[in-house]
Scaffold this motif. Sequence first.
Motif, PDB file in Angstrom:
ATOM      1  N   PRO A   1      17.860   0.404 -31.532  1.00 27.59           N
ATOM      2  CA  PRO A   1      16.397   0.423 -31.326  1.00 27.59           C
ATOM      3  C   PRO A   1      15.727  -0.934 -31.443  1.00 27.59           C
ATOM      4  CG  PRO A   1      17.089   2.190 -32.806  1.00 27.59           C
ATOM      5  CD  PRO A   1      18.267   1.305 -32.611  1.00 27.59           C
ATOM      6  N   LYS A   2      16.254  -1.827 -32.300  1.00 25.76           N
ATOM      7  CA  LYS A   2      15.620  -3.141 -32.435  1.00 25.76           C
ATOM      8  C   LYS A   2      15.718  -3.931 -31.136  1.00 25.76           C
ATOM      9  CE  LYS A   2      15.815  -4.130 -37.391  1.00 25.76           C
ATOM     10  NZ  LYS A   2      16.209  -5.126 -38.396  1.00 25.76           N
ATOM     11  N   ALA A   3      16.891  -3.915 -30.533  1.00 24.28           N
ATOM     12  CA  ALA A   3      17.077  -4.621 -29.260  1.00 24.28           C
ATOM     13  C   ALA A   3      16.221  -3.990 -28.167  1.00 24.28           C
ATOM     14  CB  ALA A   3      18.547  -4.609 -28.862  1.00 24.28           C
ATOM     15  N   LEU A   4      16.107  -2.654 -28.204  1.00 23.39           N
ATOM     16  CA  LEU A   4      15.292  -1.963 -27.211  1.00 23.39           C
ATOM     17  C   LEU A   4      13.818  -2.371 -27.342  1.00 23.39           C
ATOM     18  CD1 LEU A   4      14.795   0.077 -24.991  1.00 23.39           C
ATOM     19  CD2 LEU A   4      14.868   1.902 -26.692  1.00 23.39           C
ATOM     20  N   GLY A   5      13.336  -2.478 -28.581  1.00 20.33           N
ATOM     21  CA  GLY A   5      11.961  -2.924 -28.792  1.00 20.33           C
ATOM     22  C   GLY A   5      11.740  -4.328 -28.256  1.00 20.33           C
ATOM     23  N   GLY A   6      12.696  -5.219 -28.512  1.00 19.65           N
ATOM     24  CA  GLY A   6      12.600  -6.575 -27.973  1.00 19.65           C
ATOM     25  C   GLY A   6      12.621  -6.584 -26.458  1.00 19.65           C
ATOM     26  N   LEU A   7      13.449  -5.707 -25.873  1.00 22.56           N
ATOM     27  CA  LEU A   7      13.546  -5.633 -24.409  1.00 22.56           C
ATOM     28  C   LEU A   7      12.208  -5.222 -23.790  1.00 22.56           C
ATOM     29  CD1 LEU A   7      16.404  -4.362 -22.261  1.00 22.56           C
ATOM     30  CD2 LEU A   7      14.229  -3.201 -21.993  1.00 22.56           C
ATOM     31  N   LEU A   8      11.518  -4.276 -24.415  1.00 22.32           N
ATOM     32  CA  LEU A   8      10.228  -3.815 -23.884  1.00 22.32           C
ATOM     33  C   LEU A   8       9.213  -4.951 -23.856  1.00 22.32           C
ATOM     34  CD1 LEU A   8       9.895  -0.331 -25.644  1.00 22.32           C
ATOM     35  CD2 LEU A   8      10.712  -0.830 -23.335  1.00 22.32           C
ATOM     36  N   ILE A   9       9.140  -5.725 -24.946  1.00 23.61           N
ATOM     37  CA  ILE A   9       8.192  -6.834 -25.004  1.00 23.61           C
ATOM     38  C   ILE A   9       8.599  -7.953 -24.045  1.00 23.61           C
ATOM     39  CG2 ILE A   9       7.204  -8.622 -26.482  1.00 23.61           C
ATOM     40  CD1 ILE A   9       6.137  -5.840 -27.017  1.00 23.61           C
ATOM     41  N   GLY A  10       9.895  -8.277 -24.000  1.00 19.75           N
ATOM     42  CA  GLY A  10      10.375  -9.350 -23.118  1.00 19.75           C
ATOM     43  C   GLY A  10      10.091  -9.069 -21.660  1.00 19.75           C
ATOM     44  N   SER A  11      10.234  -7.793 -21.235  1.00 22.88           N
ATOM     45  CA  SER A  11       9.996  -7.450 -19.826  1.00 22.88           C
ATOM     46  C   SER A  11       8.525  -7.615 -19.459  1.00 22.88           C
ATOM     47  CB  SER A  11      10.442  -6.008 -19.555  1.00 22.88           C
ATOM     48  OG  SER A  11       9.627  -5.086 -20.251  1.00 22.88           O
ATOM     49  N   VAL A  12       7.627  -7.331 -20.413  1.00 21.72           N
ATOM     50  CA  VAL A  12       6.191  -7.482 -20.151  1.00 21.72           C
ATOM     51  C   VAL A  12       5.825  -8.958 -20.033  1.00 21.72           C
ATOM     52  CG1 VAL A  12       3.878  -7.131 -21.091  1.00 21.72           C
ATOM     53  CG2 VAL A  12       5.567  -5.304 -21.236  1.00 21.72           C
ATOM     54  N   ILE A  13       6.375  -9.782 -20.932  1.00 24.77           N
ATOM     55  CA  ILE A  13       6.009 -11.205 -20.959  1.00 24.77           C
ATOM     56  C   ILE A  13       6.382 -11.898 -19.648  1.00 24.77           C
ATOM     57  CG2 ILE A  13       6.474 -13.433 -22.058  1.00 24.77           C
ATOM     58  CD1 ILE A  13       6.772 -11.878 -24.700  1.00 24.77           C
ATOM     59  N   THR A  14       7.642 -11.821 -19.259  1.00 19.22           N
ATOM     60  CA  THR A  14       8.029 -12.502 -18.018  1.00 19.22           C
ATOM     61  C   THR A  14       7.532 -11.742 -16.792  1.00 19.22           C
ATOM     62  OG1 THR A  14      10.174 -11.376 -17.941  1.00 19.22           O
ATOM     63  CG2 THR A  14      10.091 -13.501 -19.072  1.00 19.22           C
ATOM     64  N   GLY A  15       7.406 -10.414 -16.921  1.00 21.35           N
ATOM     65  CA  GLY A  15       6.943  -9.621 -15.783  1.00 21.35           C
ATOM     66  C   GLY A  15       5.531  -9.971 -15.366  1.00 21.35           C
ATOM     67  N   LEU A  16       4.641 -10.175 -16.344  1.00 22.07           N
ATOM     68  CA  LEU A  16       3.267 -10.551 -16.027  1.00 22.07           C
ATOM     69  C   LEU A  16       3.209 -11.868 -15.270  1.00 22.07           C
ATOM     70  CD1 LEU A  16       1.289  -9.661 -19.292  1.00 22.07           C
ATOM     71  CD2 LEU A  16       1.047  -8.591 -17.064  1.00 22.07           C
ATOM     72  N   PHE A  17       3.943 -12.856 -15.767  1.00 18.40           N
ATOM     73  CA  PHE A  17       3.926 -14.172 -15.132  1.00 18.40           C
ATOM     74  C   PHE A  17       4.554 -14.125 -13.737  1.00 18.40           C
ATOM     75  CE2 PHE A  17       3.341 -15.511 -19.522  1.00 18.40           C
ATOM     76  CZ  PHE A  17       2.457 -16.566 -19.390  1.00 18.40           C
ATOM     77  N   LEU A  18       5.716 -13.500 -13.633  1.00 17.41           N
ATOM     78  CA  LEU A  18       6.431 -13.510 -12.354  1.00 17.41           C
ATOM     79  C   LEU A  18       5.675 -12.723 -11.282  1.00 17.41           C
ATOM     80  CD1 LEU A  18       8.958 -14.416 -10.847  1.00 17.41           C
ATOM     81  CD2 LEU A  18      10.108 -12.336 -11.627  1.00 17.41           C
ATOM     82  N   ALA A  19       5.147 -11.551 -11.652  1.00 19.28           N
ATOM     83  CA  ALA A  19       4.413 -10.746 -10.669  1.00 19.28           C
ATOM     84  C   ALA A  19       3.170 -11.477 -10.185  1.00 19.28           C
ATOM     85  CB  ALA A  19       4.037  -9.400 -11.282  1.00 19.28           C
ATOM     86  N   THR A  20       2.442 -12.092 -11.115  1.00 18.16           N
ATOM     87  CA  THR A  20       1.238 -12.845 -10.733  1.00 18.16           C
ATOM     88  C   THR A  20       1.597 -13.981  -9.783  1.00 18.16           C
ATOM     89  OG1 THR A  20       0.258 -12.348 -12.886  1.00 18.16           O
ATOM     90  CG2 THR A  20      -0.739 -14.131 -11.621  1.00 18.16           C
ATOM     91  N   PHE A  21       2.634 -14.715 -10.125  1.00 16.01           N
ATOM     92  CA  PHE A  21       3.078 -15.842  -9.297  1.00 16.01           C
ATOM     93  C   PHE A  21       3.477 -15.381  -7.893  1.00 16.01           C
ATOM     94  CE2 PHE A  21       7.133 -17.898  -7.969  1.00 16.01           C
ATOM     95  CZ  PHE A  21       6.590 -19.063  -7.452  1.00 16.01           C
ATOM     96  N   LEU A  22       4.295 -14.338  -7.811  1.00 19.21           N
ATOM     97  CA  LEU A  22       4.789 -13.876  -6.515  1.00 19.21           C
ATOM     98  C   LEU A  22       3.667 -13.324  -5.635  1.00 19.21           C
ATOM     99  CD1 LEU A  22       8.056 -12.043  -7.686  1.00 19.21           C
ATOM    100  CD2 LEU A  22       7.932 -14.177  -6.401  1.00 19.21           C
TER     101      LEU A  22
END
Length: 657
Positions: free
Chosen positions: A569-590
């Motif tokens: 669960p700890k890694a899963l929690g980190g994965l959820l936050i990590g996907s939002v952080i880079t996802g926001l930047f990458l989607a906006t850029f693209l």
Amino acid sequence: MLFLPIIVSIFSLIFAVFLIRQIQKAPDGSGKMVQVSQAIREGAIAYLKRQYLNIGFAALIIFFILWIIFSFKIGLAFLLGAIASGLSGFVGMIISTKTNIKVAEAAKKGISPSFSLAFQGSLVTGFFVAGLGLFSVSFHYLLSPELDHLIALAFGGSLISAFAVLGGGIYTKAADIGADLVGKIEKGIPEDDPRNPAVIADQVGDNVGDCAGIAADLFESYVVTLVAALILGSLIFPGKPEAIFLPLFLASIALLASILATFFVRIGRDKNIIFAFLKGLIASICLIAVGAYPIIKNLATALGQPAFSLYLSALIGLIVSIGIFLIANYFTSKKHSPVLSIVRASETGHATNIIAGLTVGMKSTLPFIILICLGVLISSWLAGVYGTAIAALVMLSLSGMIVALNAYGPIVDNASGIAEMSGLPTEVKKITDSLDAVGNTTKAISRFYAIASAGLAALALFYIYNQKIGGQFQFLLNDPRVLIGLLLGGLLPYLVSSFAMAAVGKTAVKMVEEVRRQFREIKGIMEGEQKPEYGKCVDIVTKSAVREMILPSLLPVAFLILITFILGPKALGGLLIGSVITGLFLATFLITSGTAWDNAKKYIEEGNLGGKGSFAHQAAVTGDTVGDPAKDCAGPAINPMIKVLNVVALLIVSFLV
């Protein structure tokens, strides 16, 4: 009290039907216009039939898996969410393909009647999506007030949305690239020239990608955000039904306000279409601000919360909405310096055009991310994580108007194509082109909304996740499992985007080869003596898009399950936050880069810097070709990916607990 949102949602659907009746009264045009419109509609329906057959098969498999692991009701909730999401896309596409020819015909009478008709067509999709979303959540909760059922409902909407966005994006951009590279650059013919074998596939793609796909995407964004607010309220205020009523009532008020605000959308004497849309958005926001206060005041007392703090949190969501509109318009409109910088760079060649487009996309992340950060910070300071959830909900409650902004794009794009292919007078083509000129910007605004919802809802969704695992973990950066989860979550948006871009590239190669073959083997196409084989291009891109959408759609789910059972669960929690952080930047850029490249090309095609066929135009076409899969496939796919990760994580935690 739960009957109020159900009644409002039904009213929204009735309003959509009323608009359909109004649209049906408008004349269709005649002759070649009807033939072109029919070909577009047949191609779009053929694609959706094939796509939905594959999606339906996948949905049934997941339904049985959820039934076995959880319960029949969980599986059924997933299936209902999937059906509603698919229906949103289908209705959006049908309305778009029926309205396009009417808009082209209305353009013979001027810009005002044609704009009004295009806007009515887009409103049908907008209020069908918003009404169906509110009805799905409220009615399902009324029948089965189990939080896990709502999560499954959101999962169904999110997964089908991922399929729709990726499949539609692959289709539309592969067809567009095939038409542009061979038609515009190699043969030097206009974009919608009937001599181009890929032209019908290109027009079909506008509907299955920009309309059906994004309608399903915004449906799931609306549903996931509403479900997150409901679940969060029930966790923070256990045993208090007011925590359920508040989000549903706010969504109801926002939907009614959006319906009333449509009457403010009118083109003025300056013929400024973006300003017409802005008037409607501001009217929606003002009406919501007035209507939300008495609701929050009455329910906040029962929750033991300061009413004014919750009300200000709702206003934060509205302010973020205005900010998104202004940022998207500034970075993607032909009237502002970011797009004009790409235009100037096109004078010196293809490479400088690409560099300028990348620069614009990267710069756009600054104001967008700052806006999201301020929204999270202020709403959280005012009313905690519940305040952030309310801000996100109110922002997404504008979905009726926002979906309309998106659906407007393919309608006017098709209308312009029909005018070109049917040989309508130059004056008519100028009007359809002016309507189409802001289509890219309105689509970008809707996509910014979708990805912004992931940013605002991330805090609420992560809080729910933490509560579901018992609140027993601390997610510290010095914990290697959390850090690994962050890194792997940050990887996912790039991985999904790469698969999406590669899929567009593979399909586009097949399209280019087919278009070249037809120009080479069918003598007389360029002279207009022979008709191209449009159907073969449609068939090629349909088969390839349906096949290529599967892997990037299911990859995040498989990735998440593996991480959970290998690292916990700890890694899963980190994965959820990590996907939002880079996802926001990458989607906006693209999304920004792709839209800015496209509008720079359109600016040159209006006769600037030598116009069509000039050296600057060739460079701009190259930039547009690079940007197409970025703005219409890879970028939009990140939003449903983030939502899928979050809702699947909640389902997995429910299973583990």
